[in-house]
Design a protein around this motif. Sequence first.
Motif, PDB file in Angstrom:
ATOM      1  N   HIS A 132      47.273 -31.576 -88.238  1.00 30.60           N
ATOM      2  CA  HIS A 132      46.026 -31.582 -87.496  1.00 30.60           C
ATOM      3  C   HIS A 132      45.214 -32.859 -87.651  1.00 30.60           C
ATOM      4  CE1 HIS A 132      44.756 -30.169 -91.466  1.00 30.60           C
ATOM      5  NE2 HIS A 132      43.617 -30.750 -91.179  1.00 30.60           N
ATOM      6  N   GLU A 133      45.424 -33.602 -88.731  1.00 29.78           N
ATOM      7  CA  GLU A 133      44.581 -34.773 -88.972  1.00 29.78           C
ATOM      8  C   GLU A 133      44.650 -35.770 -87.822  1.00 29.78           C
ATOM      9  OE1 GLU A 133      46.987 -33.857 -91.199  1.00 29.78           O
ATOM     10  OE2 GLU A 133      45.817 -32.999 -92.830  1.00 29.78           O
ATOM     11  N   GLU A 134      45.858 -36.049 -87.350  1.00 28.69           N
ATOM     12  CA  GLU A 134      46.011 -37.026 -86.273  1.00 28.69           C
ATOM     13  C   GLU A 134      45.426 -36.505 -84.966  1.00 28.69           C
ATOM     14  OE1 GLU A 134      49.399 -39.941 -84.329  1.00 28.69           O
ATOM     15  OE2 GLU A 134      49.929 -38.680 -86.029  1.00 28.69           O
TER      16      GLU A 134
END
Length: 169
Positions: free
Chosen positions: A110-112
């Motif tokens: 999810h970070e990207e």
Amino acid sequence: RRYLEAYRRAAGAPFPQDARDQLVGAIGAVFASWQSAKACEYRRQRGIPSATGTAVTVQTMVYGNAGGRSGSGVGFTRDPVSGEPVLWVDFLFNAQGEDVVSGRRSACGHEELAAVMPTVWRALGETAARLEREFGDMQDFEFTVQDARLYLLQARNGKCTAQALARIT
């Protein structure tokens, strides 16, 4: 050209070039199929009344491989190992769903997605919360993003570890 000619011969008219005409024809074909000999016999054998009718679902096709602001992903409304109430996502930019589930490419978490398309990430979080409220359980879901717009494709009760199940319960 050969396909168009084959269609013209079989249908007795040229293939419609207008998208609305194509849609009306496709819907008409579904409704007409309700009266086919095979469909009538199927209903007769199973005691299904003809008056029940049939339905047509018209939906938008979305493409996760439409460029850098598109992609496909799978996720859970909670961490499936711990049961912690945090969104867990695998996502691939510029990819279709099969690319994600086949393992041909390494998905990012999810970070990207959150960094590149924060509006989509927020919408995904809101959608995940609503899914849990509506279904009363952790959900496993699939989604596509096309031109930075989120489309939820499907959701079902998610599988998780015994530890996660205890925490969720």
